[in-house]
Scaffold this active site. Structure first.
Site, PDB file in Angstrom:
ATOM      1  N   THR A 275      -7.253 -20.427 -13.040  1.00 29.16           N
ATOM      2  CA  THR A 275      -6.114 -19.885 -12.298  1.00 29.16           C
ATOM      3  C   THR A 275      -6.687 -18.713 -11.509  1.00 29.16           C
ATOM      4  OG1 THR A 275      -5.499 -18.326 -14.037  1.00 29.16           O
ATOM      5  CG2 THR A 275      -4.448 -20.498 -14.132  1.00 29.16           C
ATOM      6  N   HIS A 276      -6.171 -18.454 -10.333  1.00 30.20           N
ATOM      7  CA  HIS A 276      -6.736 -17.419  -9.461  1.00 30.20           C
ATOM      8  C   HIS A 276      -8.221 -17.668  -9.193  1.00 30.20           C
ATOM      9  CE1 HIS A 276      -3.105 -15.050 -10.581  1.00 30.20           C
ATOM     10  NE2 HIS A 276      -3.358 -15.566 -11.787  1.00 30.20           N
TER      11      HIS A 276
ATOM     12  N   SER B  48     -28.971 -29.229   7.610  1.00 31.77           N
ATOM     13  CA  SER B  48     -28.882 -28.229   8.675  1.00 31.77           C
ATOM     14  C   SER B  48     -30.085 -28.409   9.594  1.00 31.77           C
ATOM     15  CB  SER B  48     -28.895 -26.833   8.055  1.00 31.77           C
ATOM     16  OG  SER B  48     -29.356 -25.893   9.001  1.00 31.77           O
TER      17      SER B  48
ATOM     18  N   LYS C 126     -30.519 -27.062   3.062  1.00 25.04           N
ATOM     19  CA  LYS C 126     -29.065 -27.251   3.018  1.00 25.04           C
ATOM     20  C   LYS C 126     -28.646 -28.689   2.773  1.00 25.04           C
ATOM     21  CE  LYS C 126     -26.430 -24.402   5.074  1.00 25.04           C
ATOM     22  NZ  LYS C 126     -25.332 -23.607   4.565  1.00 25.04           N
TER      23      LYS C 126
ATOM     24  N   GLU D  67     -15.245 -30.963   4.227  1.00 26.50           N
ATOM     25  CA  GLU D  67     -14.761 -29.904   5.122  1.00 26.50           C
ATOM     26  C   GLU D  67     -13.883 -30.486   6.228  1.00 26.50           C
ATOM     27  OE1 GLU D  67     -18.040 -26.835   5.956  1.00 26.50           O
ATOM     28  OE2 GLU D  67     -19.066 -28.522   5.029  1.00 26.50           O
TER      29      GLU D  67
ATOM     30  N   TYR E 116      19.477 -40.644  23.604  1.00 27.06           N
ATOM     31  CA  TYR E 116      18.061 -40.604  23.953  1.00 27.06           C
ATOM     32  C   TYR E 116      17.777 -39.523  24.988  1.00 27.06           C
ATOM     33  CZ  TYR E 116      13.506 -42.040  25.745  1.00 27.06           C
ATOM     34  OH  TYR E 116      12.199 -42.046  26.137  1.00 27.06           O
TER      35      TYR E 116
ATOM     36  N   GLN F 204       9.816 -39.260  23.948  1.00 29.25           N
ATOM     37  CA  GLN F 204       8.601 -40.022  24.216  1.00 29.25           C
ATOM     38  C   GLN F 204       7.371 -39.342  23.604  1.00 29.25           C
ATOM     39  OE1 GLN F 204       8.022 -42.262  27.952  1.00 29.25           O
ATOM     40  NE2 GLN F 204       6.620 -40.627  28.525  1.00 29.25           N
TER      41      GLN F 204
HETATM   42  N1  ARG Z   1       8.606 -44.830  27.092  1.00 30.19           N
HETATM   43  C1  ARG Z   1       9.853 -44.467  26.540  1.00 30.19           C
HETATM   44  C2  ARG Z   1       9.659 -43.733  25.235  1.00 30.19           C
HETATM   45  O1  ARG Z   1       8.624 -43.830  24.694  1.00 30.19           O
HETATM   46  C3  ARG Z   1      10.672 -45.686  26.281  1.00 30.19           C
HETATM   47  C4  ARG Z   1      12.140 -45.486  26.384  1.00 30.19           C
HETATM   48  C5  ARG Z   1      12.497 -45.121  27.769  1.00 30.19           C
HETATM   49  N2  ARG Z   1      13.903 -45.129  27.971  1.00 30.19           N
HETATM   50  C6  ARG Z   1      14.429 -44.583  29.058  1.00 30.19           C
HETATM   51  N3  ARG Z   1      15.681 -44.627  29.181  1.00 30.19           N
HETATM   52  N4  ARG Z   1      13.675 -44.008  29.954  1.00 30.19           N
HETATM   53  O2  ARG Z   1      10.516 -43.020  24.748  1.00 30.19           O
END
Ligand code: ARG
Length: 475
Positions: free
Chosen positions: A172-173, A294, A300, A307, A334, A339
């Site tokens: 611990t620690h 290295s 090394k 890492e 949307y 996107q």
């Molecule tokens: N290339 C767009 C995306 O990845 C697809 C959907 C586009 N829809 C739109 N109404 N422009 O989100």
């Protein structure tokens, strides 16, 4: 998961022209910079297989519902299959002026089959299309990552088994605390990676509702069958609300959240490997297969893979944060902001897949040095708690008093440069006269771990039972 397109032919240069897919009311072409910020094809070409699978399911449903004619449906399917072959062969010219994977595929379909191609997009929008494609892709990524984790866990179990009784310092620690076994330490990671698999599986369950047929956002007036497309694409059911269906990216967020926690676990194990292979510890050796030298210091042996696993965690953590910020405050439904989800998710996935595989490789490659672990355990007064417990049990001392006495004995051992087990009885008796030579039985590190038999404790028999139980869960 599909990344066959990543080394495919280069996207062709920007050409200002009104877009054929939505250009009806547009006369002019895009500014070059507009095309560059708008186009997603360099990223979303990785969705080609999912996009085509979704379109095939959609077209078949349109036929069955009498929305398009059987001959058109058949032509569409054959055209889509040919496009899939072309892309898989690396024989497809992606065009940035066609923006995204949907329009690249549809434009090629039009070139191949002519007029019927124009019927495919009936009762569908790119909004439900992209949500569907992306869900299918994330679902594949969840499955692939789960498989990778299975292999990593199998490697941990194989390494833990022969070391169920190999004593090492538990910290611990990062200070030696109590003796544990190397097997027990490894099994702690098995628990973590099993929870990661569980989180991915949970995310998959909630993901598995089909957005297809939500259309742009409001649903459609065509008599579509959303159950049918959902089933064809392996979804459990259609998503219940058309607005949610196109606006939801919870599935990507949940996946990235599970991935971020997984990345944290991987980076903790990676850090332990860095410590264990370091000169101060030498608990573990990695072969040449997982070490680098290295260019200037010939002595090394650097644990670069560990890492990098530690370092790559930054990408998975960053992707989650970035997508949360993208989604935050977006009004329904949307928005093109969304996107940005793909690049983040793809990058996080690539780095997680690579990290899990590299970790599985290192775990299989490691050679532990039980002697070095034992020496470190014996030198760190790690059985001091056992001494205090002995005082409680044998002399009926309250634990606080036993703790105090033990502290003084530890101090004395330090002053003499001795371990607790090597301290003469007389020296201990000078601090607590009632100590007898029976105490030496609990000062050995092996006795200490063997005594930790409480459920979940480090006693070698417990560890063996835990390994067995984990193996059974895998059958
Ligand atoms: N290339 C767009 C995306 O990845 C697809 C959907 C586009 N829809 C739109 N109404 N422009 O989100």
């Amino acid at each position: 998961m599909t990344d066959k397109t990543r080394d495919g032919p280069k996207t062709e240069a920007a050409k200002p022209a009104a877009n054929r897919m939505w250009g009806g009311r547009f006369a002019g072409g895009h500014a070059e910079i507009m095309e560059r910020i708008n186009a997603s094809i360099d990223v979303d070409r990785r969705l080609f297989a999912e996009d085509i699978e979704g379109s095939i399911a959609h077209a078949a449903m349109l036929v069955r519902q009498g929305i398009i004619r059987q001959e058109d449906g058949d032509t569409i399917r054959r055209g889509l299959e040919q496009i899939r072959d072309e892309i898989e062969r690396g024989d497809f010219a992606f065009s940035r002026s066609l923006e995204d994977i949907h329009m690249n595929v549809e434009a090629r379909l039009a070139a191949l089959i002519g007029a019927p191609a124009g019927r495919l997009h009936t009762a569908r929008s790119r909004n439900d299309q992209i949500a569907t494609d992306f869900k299918l892709w994330v679902r594949g990524a969840i499955d692939a990552l789960g498989e990778g984790l299975r292999e990593l866990v199998a490697g941990l179990l194989d390494l833990a088994e022969p070391h169920a009784g190999t004593v090492m310092p538990g910290y611990t620690h990062l200070q030696p605390a109590q003796p544990v076994t190397f097997g027990h330490h490894l099994m702690a990671y098995v628990e973590m990676f099993e929870r990661d698999r569980g989180r991915l599986a949970d995310a998959r369950k909630r993901l598995n509702e089909s957005p297809l047929g939500a259309a742009a956002l409001a649903g459609t007036s065509f008599p579509i069958d959303r159950e049918a497309t959902a089933t064809a694409l392996g979804f459990d059911r259609p998503a219940a609300n058309s607005m949610d269906a196109v606006a939801d990216r919870d599935f990507a967020l949940e996946y990235l959240a599970a991935g971020a926690i997984l990345a944290v676990h991987l980076s903790r194990l990676a850090e332990e490997i860095v410590l264990w292979t370091s000169d101060g510890f030498r608990f573990v050796r990695l072969s040449d297969a997982y070490s680098t030298g290295s260019s200037i210091m010939p002595q090394k042996r650097n644990p670069d893979a560990a890492e990098l696993v530690r370092g790559k965690a930054g990408r998975a953590l960053g992707a989650l944060q970035a997508l949360l910020v993208v989604m935050k405050g977006l009004p329904l439904t949307y928005g093109k902001d969304m996107q940005e989800d793909k690049e983040l998710t793809f990058e996080a996935t690539d780095s997680l897949m690579l990290s899990v595989a590299a970790m599985a490789g290192m775990v299989r490659d490691m050679t532990p040095d039980p002697e070095a672990m034992r020496r470190a355990t014996a030198s760190g007064h790690s059985t001091a708690t056992d001494l205090a417990d002995w005082l409680v049990r044998t002399l009926s001392l309250p634990f606080r008093e036993a703790h105090e006495i033990t502290g003084r004995i530890v101090k004395l051992a330090d002053e003499r440069g001795s371990s607790l087990a090597d301290l003469p009885l007389a020296a201990m008796q000078a601090i607590e006269p009632r100590v007898t030579d029976a105490v030496f039985a609990v000062l050995s590190v092996e006795r200490s771990v063997a005594s930790r038999t409480s459920f979940g404790g480090t006693a070698p028999d417990n560890v063996r039972r835990a390994i067995k139980a984990a193996r059974e869960r895998y059958r």
